[in-house]
Design an enzyme around this catalytic site. Structure first.
Site, PDB file in Angstrom:
ATOM      1  N   GLY A  54       0.332   5.038 -15.970  1.00 52.13           N
ATOM      2  CA  GLY A  54       1.214   5.072 -14.850  1.00 52.13           C
ATOM      3  C   GLY A  54       0.066   4.976 -13.627  1.00 52.13           C
ATOM      4  O   GLY A  54      -0.759   4.298 -13.860  1.00 52.13           O
ATOM      5  N   GLU A  55       0.351   5.402 -12.365  1.00 50.12           N
ATOM      6  CA  GLU A  55      -0.055   5.362 -11.347  1.00 50.12           C
ATOM      7  C   GLU A  55      -0.643   3.933 -10.479  1.00 50.12           C
ATOM      8  O   GLU A  55      -0.742   3.717  -9.639  1.00 50.12           O
ATOM      9  CB  GLU A  55      -1.702   5.987 -11.581  1.00 50.12           C
ATOM     10  CG  GLU A  55      -1.950   7.282 -11.942  1.00 50.12           C
ATOM     11  CD  GLU A  55      -3.544   7.651 -12.289  1.00 50.12           C
ATOM     12  OE1 GLU A  55      -4.255   7.135 -11.785  1.00 50.12           O
ATOM     13  OE2 GLU A  55      -3.509   8.786 -12.830  1.00 50.12           O
ATOM     14  N   GLY A  56       0.017   3.029 -11.329  1.00 51.69           N
ATOM     15  CA  GLY A  56      -0.002   1.510 -10.837  1.00 51.69           C
ATOM     16  C   GLY A  56      -1.199   1.016 -11.729  1.00 51.69           C
ATOM     17  O   GLY A  56      -1.670  -0.194 -11.204  1.00 51.69           O
ATOM     18  N   ASP A  66       3.108   5.706  -9.622  1.00 52.26           N
ATOM     19  CA  ASP A  66       4.087   6.900  -9.710  1.00 52.26           C
ATOM     20  C   ASP A  66       2.770   7.931 -10.117  1.00 52.26           C
ATOM     21  O   ASP A  66       1.988   7.672 -10.692  1.00 52.26           O
ATOM     22  CB  ASP A  66       5.040   6.766 -10.672  1.00 52.26           C
ATOM     23  CG  ASP A  66       4.368   6.331 -12.149  1.00 52.26           C
ATOM     24  OD1 ASP A  66       4.266   7.228 -12.852  1.00 52.26           O
ATOM     25  OD2 ASP A  66       4.089   4.920 -12.394  1.00 52.26           O
TER      26      ASP A  66
END
Length: 349
Positions: free
Chosen positions: A310-312, A168
């Site tokens: 976040g971001e993975g 995300d």
């Protein structure tokens, strides 16, 4: 919007994987959580021993949120578009960490409040509505975002992906994620709101008030996951939910990341009951709502490194652990193959 029924991972293969684990040259259970992860991987793949993951894909869903106008984040909204460009250039944390685990990264503009035409093939709108006072999406936009997530999952699986990681990117998305989790679990805002990207106590109070207001608006929709996404989600969350649900429909395992992806997964499991069997939680975020969502899904995070980016990224760091689990089950010798004596009979372990 309906998803086809989700069939569970192969139970017979899981039993075979557990039996193989007990025959390997080690005391039973001595590899701890790696053993359970290897059984899950084998069951998802439908083969024992499992093969090493060959094409892991991280898909970062990007979107802006009107709730940022309530000053719930330490960063301005324009950072979303800037970070999408940074990920696309390969300069973000997710790019660096994905490389360690041998994963590819794709970023998709679902609702960034900017004209990112190169990334806009699945763009639903420019920013989602302010969930404290208006719906995040229209009914048509909600369906479009869910369909975008489903199509992206299909694209990745059809291209050979054998493990998916949803990521995300969006300023304000922890407020939305916390609202969704609280709505689906009945939690009180003050118990689940965290400090996100680093807000101070005054920011935490504003964020808690925003979640409270959005929760009040969500009350008529809590039994309907699509309506809940429309009311207090966002286009990126709807796409994430569609992505996670469709991965399970396609019998493709998913390694969830932190707060945003797990909030979307909580919705996805209601869209496609049974989908949770195809997921593992990569890590535990310090955000209080994340632990609540993992518990609601029956998932025990693999790592707890106090990551909250976040971001993975948390799932990307957990990926080598999952690879290690597969390697142990597939590459170790059995007692019989190695000519090693097994446990002595009659002596308790």
């Amino acid at each position: 919007m309906e998803f086809p029924p989700v069939s569970p991972p192969d139970a017979a293969v899981a039993a075979a994987a557990r039996a193989r684990q007990d025959s390997l040259t080690k005391p039973a259970g001595s590899l701890g959580r790696l053993e359970a992860l290897s059984v899950w991987a084998a069951a998802c793949q439908g083969q024992c021993p499992p093969r090493q993951f060959e094409r892991v894909r991280i898909v970062v869903f990007a979107g802006d949120h009107g709730v940022t106008r309530s000053r719930v984040s330490a960063y301005p909204a324009e950072v979303t578009a800037q970070m999408v460009a940074n990920i696309d250039r390969g300069g973000a944390a997710i790019n660096a960490l994905a490389a360690i685990g041998g994963a590819g990264v794709r970023v998709v503009d679902i609702a960034v409040d900017s004209d990112l035409s190169a990334k806009g093939a699945y763009k639903v709108r420019r920013g989602s509505g302010d969930i404290t006072s208006e719906d995040a999406l229209t009914a048509e936009e909600t369906v479009a975002a869910l369909e975008a997530g489903r199509r992206i999952a299909d694209e990745e699986v059809d291209s050979g992906a054998d493990l998916l990681i949803p990521g995300d990117m969006g300023i304000g998305n922890t407020t939305v994620a916390t609202t969704l989790i609280a709505a689906l679990t009945g939690a009180e805002p003050a118990d689940v709101v965290g400090h996100g990207t680093g807000i101070d106590d005054a920011g935490w109070a504003r964020k808690t008030a925003a979640v409270r207001d959005a929760l009040f608006r969500s009350r008529p929709h809590r039994a309907d996951p699509v309506a809940l996404l429309r009311c207090c989600g966002g286009a990126d969350f709807a796409a994430l939910a569609g992505f996670c649900a469709q991965a399970a429909v396609r019998r493709t395992p998913v390694l969830l990341d932190g707060l945003a992806s797990t909030a979307a997964a909580l919705v996805a499991d209601r869209l496609a009951p049974g989908a949770r069997a195809w997921w593992q939680a990569g890590h535990r975020s310090p955000e209080p709502a994340h632990a609540l969502a993992c518990a609601a899904l029956g998932l025990e995070p693999i790592l707890d490194l106090q990551m909250r980016l976040g971001e993975g990224t948390g799932a990307a760091v957990a990926l080598p652990v999952l690879r290690a689990a597969v390697a142990a089950l597939s590459s170790m010798s059995t007692f019989a193959d190695a000519g090693v004596s097994g446990p002595a009979e009659g002596i308790p372990g």
